[in-house]
Design a protein around this motif. Structure first.
Motif: not given
Length: 438
Positions: A184, A280-281, A283-285, A337-338, A340-341, A344-345
């Motif tokens: 992450l 999925s690509k 999330l976190g951005k 953002e954390v 969101q990552k 994904v996990k």
């Protein structure tokens, strides 16, 4: 979140918690949100994020035939704020064996934000309504009518009384011990400082009401409107101005989320799978996720179907589908953002249903509770999770303000966490729908 947006959101919550006061998110646009300015709404308001409005280059007065100017605005009151902090940007989350995040954001101690509230008085509006008719052939009105847009009039604003310099300084630290956190990129610490000067008379937040056009030159601004009303209704259609549905309990929010998921469910199997792959690509951005929002909003603005670059060219999104996806993107954007990552996990580990049920059960018990209190969760809600999945779930909900204790079964409810949990609930519902289709 920019410093300006951080402060305007905190200000709106202080002045009007869970109300219809919309914080301005762009400093450069403040001159287009004065009273009588016409704006367009790009997404509906809900509990976990407000409606988004965009500027136009016109005011209501530009649309009316020449005549007397409206009377001065009513000064509703003046307010001062010192050391304003945005709760979503300040706090500490310490989940056993996972992550510790600390940070702070706000104004410098020497600064005081002084604001005043100005509004269009009912008397001034009534006089304007009686004395000046609509210019039916105005090119802007004709364009908006042809596109089926709804127009809103800024009726109340919160503006600065004097120039002020705002500063934000903070530190974020992360410490991670479980292997699945390494990909992450959540390591180390970051020091951050920024400042911005806001001039006197700058709009920070505003309220709107919908403009209604009836016939050729008749107009009105009703006190109450709902999402089904149209600025330009078909001829012969009389619209009622019933109040929109309020979030009176969790059931109301749940039904709202279900209505939006039904629009996404109408996508083809390929469309849903491609959308999930794209998200999925992203999330976190934060920037990339916002770009997707702007792409959809731009398509809605043009009033036609669109094929996103991330989707197969034969998968077109209808206006309703784009609106539903925007609804959920708004919820996901409220998450850090954390988080969101971590989502994904969670998708990879196929534990979204458990997390969704956990958040749902929590809000069913506490949605209407406006004071701190203890509540319990059924042990079986988390019993199916292994050590790693439980740790991940603790971090995900902990960053929304709900601290889980493994000793259980009693937990402490904090009313301030409700909007964040609502965003998490909507985001989980959306991703769970897409994962079921993949």
């Amino acid at each position: 979140m920019t410093l300006f947006e951080n402060v305007t959101r905190a200000l709106a919550r202080q002045l009007n918690p869970r109300g219809d006061l919309t914080p301005l998110d762009s400093l450069i646009d403040f001159q287009r949100f004065h009273p009588f300015c016409l704006v367009l709404r790009k997404r509906k308001s809900t509990l976990f994020w407000g409606a988004r409005y965009v500027r136009t280059d016109y005011t209501l007065l530009d649309m009316l035939e020449p005549g007397s100017e409206p009377s001065d605005l009513t000064d509703v009151g003046k307010f001062s704020f010192k050391n304003m902090l945005d709760a979503r940007a300040e706090g500490e989350v310490d989940v056993p064996k996972t992550v510790k995040v600390t940070g702070a954001a706000g104004m410098s101690r020497s600064s005081t934000l002084e604001v005043q509230t100005l509004s269009v008085s009912p008397k001034a509006l009534e006089s304007l309504h009686q004395e000046r008719k609509l210019t039916a052939e105005h090119p802007f009105l004709k364009e908006m009518r042809n596109r089926g847009e709804n127009l809103y009039v800024v009726m109340e604003v919160v503006e600065t009384v004097q120039e002020v310099t705002l500063e934000r300084a903070g530190k974020a630290e992360g410490c991670f011990s479980l292997p699945f956190f390494a990909p992450l990129g959540l390591q180390g610490s970051i020091n951050h400082k920024e400042a911005i000067t806001i001039r006197k008379g700058c709009i920070l937040a505003f309220r709107v009401r919908q403009l209604m056009v009836n016939g050729k030159d008749k107009w009105d601004i009703p006190h109450i409107y709902n999402d089904n009303m149209q600025t330009f209704p078909p001829e012969g259609v009389i619209q009622a101005s019933d109040a929109g549905e309020a979030h009176e309990d969790f059931r109301t929010l749940k039904e709202e989320v279900q209505r939006e998921t039904q629009e996404v469910e109408k996508l083809s199997q390929t469309g849903k799978s491609s959308l999930l792959s794209s998200l999925s690509k992203l999330l976190g951005k934060k920037k990339e996720l916002q770009d997707l929002e702007f792409t959809l909003e731009g398509a809605l603005d043009k009033g036609h179907e669109v094929s996103l670059e991330a989707l197969p060219k034969d998968v077109l999104l209808s206006k309703d589908a784009m609106g539903a996806i925007l609804y959920f993107l708004g919820a996901l954007s409220e998450l850090s953002e954390v988080q969101q990552k971590l989502l994904v996990k969670s998708m990879e580990k196929k534990i979204l249903p458990v997390q969704l049920k956990l958040v749902e059960n929590t809000m069913e018990q506490n949605f209407l509770r406006d004071k701190e209190g203890v509540f319990s969760l059924q042990p079986q809600l988390l019993s199916s999770l292994g050590e790693e999945e439980l740790t991940l779930t603790e971090a995900l909900v902990g960053l929304s303000g709900l601290e889980l204790q493994r000793s259980g079964p009693e937990y402490t409810w904090d009313p301030d966490t409700l909007p964040h949990l609502c965003a998490l609930y909507a985001g989980l519902s959306f991703l769970q729908l897409l994962t079921k289709a993949s």
